[in-house]
Motif scaffolding. Structure first.
Motif, PDB file in Angstrom:
ATOM      1  N   ARG A 766       0.837  -1.208   0.000  1.00  0.00           N
ATOM      2  CA  ARG A 766       0.000   0.000   0.000  1.00  0.00           C
ATOM      3  C   ARG A 766       0.873   1.260   0.000  1.00  0.00           C
ATOM      4  NH1 ARG A 766      -4.961  -0.266   1.691  1.00  0.00           N
ATOM      5  NH2 ARG A 766      -4.880  -2.141   0.419  1.00  0.00           N
ATOM      6  N   LEU A 767       1.981   1.241   0.757  1.00  0.00           N
ATOM      7  CA  LEU A 767       2.859   2.416   0.795  1.00  0.00           C
ATOM      8  C   LEU A 767       3.508   2.669  -0.556  1.00  0.00           C
ATOM      9  CD1 LEU A 767       4.581   2.086   4.287  1.00  0.00           C
ATOM     10  CD2 LEU A 767       2.737   3.629   3.611  1.00  0.00           C
ATOM     11  N   HIS A 768       3.881   1.625  -1.258  1.00  0.00           N
ATOM     12  CA  HIS A 768       4.463   1.809  -2.591  1.00  0.00           C
ATOM     13  C   HIS A 768       3.431   2.402  -3.544  1.00  0.00           C
ATOM     14  CE1 HIS A 768       8.504   0.164  -2.211  1.00  0.00           C
ATOM     15  NE2 HIS A 768       8.013  -0.841  -1.460  1.00  0.00           N
ATOM     16  N   GLU A 769       2.153   2.010  -3.415  1.00  0.00           N
ATOM     17  CA  GLU A 769       1.101   2.592  -4.257  1.00  0.00           C
ATOM     18  C   GLU A 769       0.949   4.078  -3.957  1.00  0.00           C
ATOM     19  OE1 GLU A 769      -2.426   0.383  -3.531  1.00  0.00           O
ATOM     20  OE2 GLU A 769      -1.709  -1.474  -4.448  1.00  0.00           O
ATOM     21  N   LEU A 770       1.014   4.436  -2.671  1.00  0.00           N
ATOM     22  CA  LEU A 770       0.905   5.855  -2.309  1.00  0.00           C
ATOM     23  C   LEU A 770       2.127   6.637  -2.796  1.00  0.00           C
ATOM     24  CD1 LEU A 770      -0.525   5.465   1.319  1.00  0.00           C
ATOM     25  CD2 LEU A 770      -1.728   6.403  -0.657  1.00  0.00           C
ATOM     26  N   ARG A 771       3.301   6.048  -2.604  1.00  0.00           N
ATOM     27  CA  ARG A 771       4.547   6.718  -3.018  1.00  0.00           C
ATOM     28  C   ARG A 771       4.543   6.972  -4.511  1.00  0.00           C
ATOM     29  NH1 ARG A 771       9.891   6.014  -1.405  1.00  0.00           N
ATOM     30  NH2 ARG A 771      11.128   7.808  -2.099  1.00  0.00           N
ATOM     31  N   ALA A 772       3.891   6.079  -5.268  1.00  0.00           N
ATOM     32  CA  ALA A 772       3.848   6.242  -6.723  1.00  0.00           C
ATOM     33  C   ALA A 772       3.075   7.487  -7.134  1.00  0.00           C
ATOM     34  CB  ALA A 772       3.230   4.997  -7.363  1.00  0.00           C
ATOM     35  N   LEU A 773       2.247   8.019  -6.237  1.00  0.00           N
ATOM     36  CA  LEU A 773       1.515   9.258  -6.559  1.00  0.00           C
ATOM     37  C   LEU A 773       2.431  10.475  -6.543  1.00  0.00           C
ATOM     38  CD1 LEU A 773      -1.739   8.675  -4.445  1.00  0.00           C
ATOM     39  CD2 LEU A 773      -1.394   8.245  -6.886  1.00  0.00           C
ATOM     40  N   GLY A 774       3.645  10.323  -5.971  1.00  0.00           N
ATOM     41  CA  GLY A 774       4.595  11.436  -5.940  1.00  0.00           C
ATOM     42  C   GLY A 774       4.746  12.080  -4.583  1.00  0.00           C
ATOM     43  N   LEU A 775       4.017  11.612  -3.565  1.00  0.00           N
ATOM     44  CA  LEU A 775       4.107  12.200  -2.231  1.00  0.00           C
ATOM     45  C   LEU A 775       5.248  11.572  -1.446  1.00  0.00           C
ATOM     46  CD1 LEU A 775       2.750   9.753  -0.402  1.00  0.00           C
ATOM     47  CD2 LEU A 775       0.630  10.724  -1.264  1.00  0.00           C
ATOM     48  N   ARG A 776       5.435  12.010  -0.189  1.00  0.00           N
ATOM     49  CA  ARG A 776       6.487  11.471   0.671  1.00  0.00           C
ATOM     50  C   ARG A 776       5.868  10.780   1.884  1.00  0.00           C
ATOM     51  NH1 ARG A 776      10.318  16.279   2.092  1.00  0.00           N
ATOM     52  NH2 ARG A 776       8.331  17.422   2.109  1.00  0.00           N
ATOM     53  N   ILE A 777       6.631   9.813   2.456  1.00  0.00           N
ATOM     54  CA  ILE A 777       6.175   9.019   3.590  1.00  0.00           C
ATOM     55  C   ILE A 777       7.065   9.310   4.792  1.00  0.00           C
ATOM     56  CG2 ILE A 777       5.690   6.698   4.446  1.00  0.00           C
ATOM     57  CD1 ILE A 777       3.938   7.461   2.116  1.00  0.00           C
ATOM     58  N   ALA A 778       6.418   9.547   5.930  1.00  0.00           N
ATOM     59  CA  ALA A 778       7.151   9.804   7.177  1.00  0.00           C
ATOM     60  C   ALA A 778       6.741   8.764   8.207  1.00  0.00           C
ATOM     61  CB  ALA A 778       6.877  11.202   7.693  1.00  0.00           C
ATOM     62  N   ILE A 779       7.736   8.283   8.981  1.00  0.00           N
ATOM     63  CA  ILE A 779       7.435   7.386  10.090  1.00  0.00           C
ATOM     64  C   ILE A 779       7.504   8.196  11.372  1.00  0.00           C
ATOM     65  CG2 ILE A 779       9.856   6.610  10.191  1.00  0.00           C
ATOM     66  CD1 ILE A 779       8.771   3.914  11.218  1.00  0.00           C
ATOM     67  N   ASP A 780       6.381   8.222  12.102  1.00  0.00           N
ATOM     68  CA  ASP A 780       6.227   9.087  13.272  1.00  0.00           C
ATOM     69  C   ASP A 780       6.544   8.296  14.541  1.00  0.00           C
ATOM     70  OD1 ASP A 780       5.697  11.284  14.747  1.00  0.00           O
ATOM     71  OD2 ASP A 780       3.509  11.246  14.465  1.00  0.00           O
ATOM     72  N   ASP A 781       6.968   9.008  15.567  1.00  0.00           N
ATOM     73  CA  ASP A 781       7.234   8.419  16.892  1.00  0.00           C
ATOM     74  C   ASP A 781       8.208   7.264  16.790  1.00  0.00           C
ATOM     75  OD1 ASP A 781       5.358  10.212  17.780  1.00  0.00           O
ATOM     76  OD2 ASP A 781       3.721   8.757  17.821  1.00  0.00           O
ATOM     77  N   PHE A 782       9.211   7.365  15.900  1.00  0.00           N
ATOM     78  CA  PHE A 782      10.142   6.255  15.729  1.00  0.00           C
ATOM     79  C   PHE A 782      10.920   6.020  17.016  1.00  0.00           C
ATOM     80  CE2 PHE A 782      14.152   4.288  14.439  1.00  0.00           C
ATOM     81  CZ  PHE A 782      13.671   3.212  13.724  1.00  0.00           C
ATOM     82  N   GLY A 783      11.057   4.758  17.390  1.00  0.00           N
ATOM     83  CA  GLY A 783      11.790   4.383  18.587  1.00  0.00           C
ATOM     84  C   GLY A 783      10.901   4.076  19.768  1.00  0.00           C
ATOM     85  N   THR A 784       9.598   4.423  19.680  1.00  0.00           N
ATOM     86  CA  THR A 784       8.706   4.165  20.814  1.00  0.00           C
ATOM     87  C   THR A 784       7.935   2.867  20.645  1.00  0.00           C
ATOM     88  OG1 THR A 784       6.897   5.375  19.765  1.00  0.00           O
ATOM     89  CG2 THR A 784       8.402   6.629  21.163  1.00  0.00           C
TER      90      THR A 784
END
Length: 867
Positions: A766-784
């Protein structure tokens, strides 16, 4: 109904009615004026109406049934042609004794015979000959020939003054009439007799009588009566052809039919005797050979009929014996018992089947009483049943009773009893008894299953609720306060995931055993479903203290590991609720549940006692859950935006969209109070869709306002796990970008580690499909969360956001905590853009800036603000 079918329907009624009217008018007119032109025309008109009725009847019958009726209609029509021919000859001045008209009359009789023969064969099965009907026809044939010979045929044949040809033609009529008589008798004794057949038979008999009168050559004054007879005969045959009423006669083989047939064979023996006596008295002796031969023939037919009756009696006797044998075999091998008792309940008949059912020797039931016998457990109710049966004869009563079985556990019987004392063939009380022990046991098992848990054998929610209601009512009388301990196993899902569901079931059964061993015998332990249990402490005198003592014992009992393939230590969260005045069972269970969730939030292996404040908070949460759906419809949600700045110069480079709920009564509701509710109810999907569309519109508007600036502003929108799992998320993002006009490069979708690892394979796709639209992906609260480096390689991540809990650990700008430095190094090595969240102090900003953290957000720069 269409005009055509309506016309045919009316024609089907009007045409026969008109033909009947013509026939009736012709008969009346001929009776009034039998001679002359009027008499001749009315006679022919009546015959024509009869022929019309016959052909209408043929047309109205099904095609497969028409053949015999066509012969009858042809016979009536040929009779009309014969009379018309004869009348034309008379009008021409010729009136010979024998003419061409006789050809048509004889043909008419032949056609009628063929029709009667076909009607008689209609009821036979296939080609099997009905011997009973053949005997009846032969009797009629013999008697008819005797009568016709003595009355007319003897004189016709011995009339030497008439030519042989004329005598031969005249002799055909009585002989043919005798054959018709036999066929008519065959119809009249048919078991499938209908009104139409009776009319045809009646018309044929009228025809025979008229023909016989003509051959006898009575005086001319009776010619009109003979003509009326012929006319009436044809009308009856035509009416019989038209009639299609169902059969009304007694069924074949009935007593009435068989007795009538026997008399029909025996009575004709009197005919030859009568002619012999008449000959002696009138000195006109009949033909002795004919009388002797006819008597022998009739005796032979009577013997044949008697043999048939004896054969029928023998067949019936064998059938009765066979049925009796079958009934005895059924009674001997049936699972039920049927017996007859007298007015006091003593068994008179049927001891064999009853003994087999009860499992005792038949001798034990000789003279035994079915009401007060030694096996009966409830003689009083059986005595009442017997008295009621005696009061109401013929009424069937049903009852169930338990008996003592001599060779095993008690059994249950079900009986249907009826008083047939007034029936001379029975003369007793008939009882049909069956063993329903298996059904009773199945019902008991179903009742147990309905109120007990199938896995642990503990009480289920239904039984706990019932006992809780009883405890509350008894508590009012005794002055006690029943309490409920609500128990939930901590992390039970991990047990199923690690060891399998069979192991999880073993853990639940072991918990059930320990709970039962820990509480008092009068307390109720129940499994409410899944990994939730409850304990009802009914006789509770010390309020929450006594329930707390029991809860501590439960915690202690569960500290011992459960032995699976590896020892498994189980921890639980316990909530306690004590009943107060007016408390309902549902309220008490709910309160204990609320306390249990509070204990679960405090950590594992905790006990929390319910208080009023918890109820208020829970009620408010329930209210918010109900009103949250209205909030989206009523535009009560709004977005606040927190700037993302470049730490080197604190220039704003983007925003994060954060949803707020402006409640009309509670004011601004923070997201931590309603976002979890929206996750549980599924409302997070439509709310997230609204946030995405609104944020994109705002970002696109700001970019248009900032046209000409060096750097466009980005917009970060949070996605929940439910949104990410939704099949519509890609279309939702595509639609938001299209309708707002925002360039996809400036949209950032943020999601937590927990949302990513729910289903890693599907999430990556699903993330690759979203990324293909040209937007960016962020991972929030990393490490928790799970903090697996594999996720950073598996998922197409562009931005790494450091959680505020790590930023809060920065107290010295010159020496960052190792965890923060490690996260920064990880992001740099993976070439990810890094954003630090929750920056509130200058020392935090300076320390992050020194370690080359590019971006940050927090209260130091700005709180979230409306657009």
């Amino acid at each position: 109904m269409t005009p055509r079918t309506e016309g045919r329907h009316l024609g089907g009624r009007l045409v026969p009615a008109a033909l009947f009217a013509v026939a009736a008018a012709s008969i009346i007119l001929f009776a009034a004026q039998p001679t002359g032109l009027v008499g001749d025309l009315s006679y022919l008109a009546g015959l024509a109406a009869a022929a019309g009725l016959a052909w209408v009847g043929v047309y109205r019958r099904p095609r497969a049934e028409r053949r015999p009726w066509v012969w009858l209609a042809a016979g009536v029509s040929l009779n009309l042609i014969a009379d018309e021919t004869f009348q034309l000859l008379r009008w021409a001045g010729q009136e010979p004794t024998i003419s061409v008209a006789d050809v048509f009359w004889i043909a008419s009789i032949g056609a009628l015979g063929m029709g009667l023969l076909g009607l008689g064969a209609k009821g036979t099965e296939g080609r099997r000959v009905d011997l009973e009907t053949v005997i009846d026809g032969l009797v009629a044939l013999v008697v008819g020939f005797v009568v016709v010979w003595e009355v007319a045929l003897d004189h016709v044949i011995n009339d030497t003054e008439t030519s042989a040809f004329v005598r031969s033609v005249l002799a055909v009529y009585p002989i043919a009439d005798v054959v018709l008589l036999a066929l008519v008798i065959r119809l009249l004794v048919s078991p499938a007799r209908t009104r139409g057949l009776v009319l045809v038979a009646g018309g044929t008999l009228c025809l025979l009588v008229a023909d016989l009168g003509y051959v006898v050559d009575i005086d001319d004054a009776a010619d009109a009566l003979l003509s009326l007879g012929w006319m009436f005969a044809m009308v009856l045959i035509g009416a019989g052809t038209l009639d299609q009423s169902p059969a009304t006669a007694a069924p074949a083989g009935s007593v009435v039919v068989e007795r009538g047939r026997m008399w029909f064979v025996m009575a004709p023996l009197l005919v030859p005797v009568a002619f012999l006596l008449w000959g002696q008295m009138a000195e006109d002796h009949p033909n002795a050979a004919l009388m002797f031969g006819s008597t022998l023939a009739l005796l032979g037919l009577a013997a044949a009929r008697a043999d048939r009756l004896l054969h029928a009696v023998e067949v019936a006797r064998r059938e009765v014996q066979a049925r009796e044998h079958v009934y005895r075999a059924l009674a001997a091998n049936a699972s039920d018992a049927v017996f007859v008792a007298d007015t006091s309940g003593v068994v008179r008949q049927g001891q064999e089947s009853l003994a087999r059912l009860l499992g005792v020797d038949q001798e034990e039931l000789d003279g035994a009483n079915a009401v007060t016998g030694k096996l009966m457990r409830d003689s009083a109710s059986l005595q009442r049943l017997l008295e009621q049966t005696l009061r109401e004869p013929g009424v069937v009563f049903e009852a169930e009773t338990e008996i003592s079985h001599p060779d095993g556990p008690d059994r249950w019987l079900r009986g249907r009893v009826v008083n047939l004392l007034d029936d001379p063939l029975v003369g007793g009380i008939v009882a049909n008894v069956s063993d329903i022990t298996d059904r009773k046991r199945a019902e008991a098992e179903l009742r147990h299953q309905a109120f007990h848990d199938g896995l642990t054998g503990l009480a289920n929610r239904a039984l706990l609720t019932d006992r809780l209601g009883q405890a509350l009512r008894r508590g009012v009388r005794r002055g006690t306060d029943p309490a409920v301990i609500y128990l939930d196993v901590d992390g039970f899902k991990s047990v199923n995931d690690r060891f399998g569901h069979d192991a999880g079931d073993r853990v639940l059964r072991e918990i059930a055993v320990r709970l039962t061993q820990t509480v008092r015998a009068e307390d109720t332990v129940a499994r409410l479903g899944g990994d939730e249990f409850a304990v009802l402490i009914e006789d509770n005198h010390a309020g929450a203290d006594e329930a707390r003592t029991t809860a501590d014992r439960i915690l202690q009992a569960l500290t011992v590991p459960v032995e699976l393939d590896h020892p498994v230590t189980v921890t639980v969260s316990l909530g306690i609720a004590v009943a107060d005045a007016g408390c309902a069972e549902s309220d008490l269970l709910r309160n204990a549940d609320i306390a249990m969730y509070r204990a679960k939030g405090a950590g594992t292996h905790h006990v929390v006692v319910y208080d009023q404040e918890m109820g208020t908070e829970a009620g408010e949460a329930a209210l918010l859950e109900v009103e949250l759906a209205e909030a989206l419809r009523e535009d009560q949600l709004e977005l606040h935006y927190q700037p993302v700045v470049q730490l080197t110069n604190e220039q704003v480079v983007g925003f994060e969209a954060l949803v707020r709920w402006r409640h009309p009564r509670l004011g601004l509701v923070p997201p931590d109070r309603f976002i979890p509710l929206s996750e549980e109810t599924g409302l997070i999907v439509p709310i997230g869709r609204w946030v995405l569309e609104t944020a994109c519109v705002a970002a696109a508007g700001w970019q248009r306002d900032r046209a000409g600036h060096d750097r466009a502003l980005s917009m970060a929108v949070n996605l929940s796990a439910r949104q990410l799992a939704s099949d519509e998320i890609v279309d939702d993002v595509r639609h938001a970008l299209a309708t707002s006009g925002l360039d996809a490069r400036f949209l950032v979708l943020e999601m937590t580690e927990t949302a990513l690892v729910t289903d890693p394979t599907a999430t990556a796709r699903r993330l690759h499909e979203l990324r293909a639209l040209g937007l960016r992906i962020a991972i929030d609260d990393f490490g928790t969360g799970y903090s697996s480096l594999a996720y950073l390689r598996q998922f197409p991540i562009d931005i790494l956001k450091i959680d505020r809990s790590f930023v809060d650990t920065i107290t010295d700008a010159g020496d960052l905590p190792p965890i923060v430095r490690g996260l920064l190094d990880l992001g740099h090595r993976l070439d990810l853009e890094i954003v630090a969240e929750g920056i509130e102090e200058v020392v935090q900003r300076d320390g992050l800036r020194r370690e080359h953290c590019a971006l940050g957000q927090g209260f130091l720069f700005s709180r979230p603000l409306p657009a």
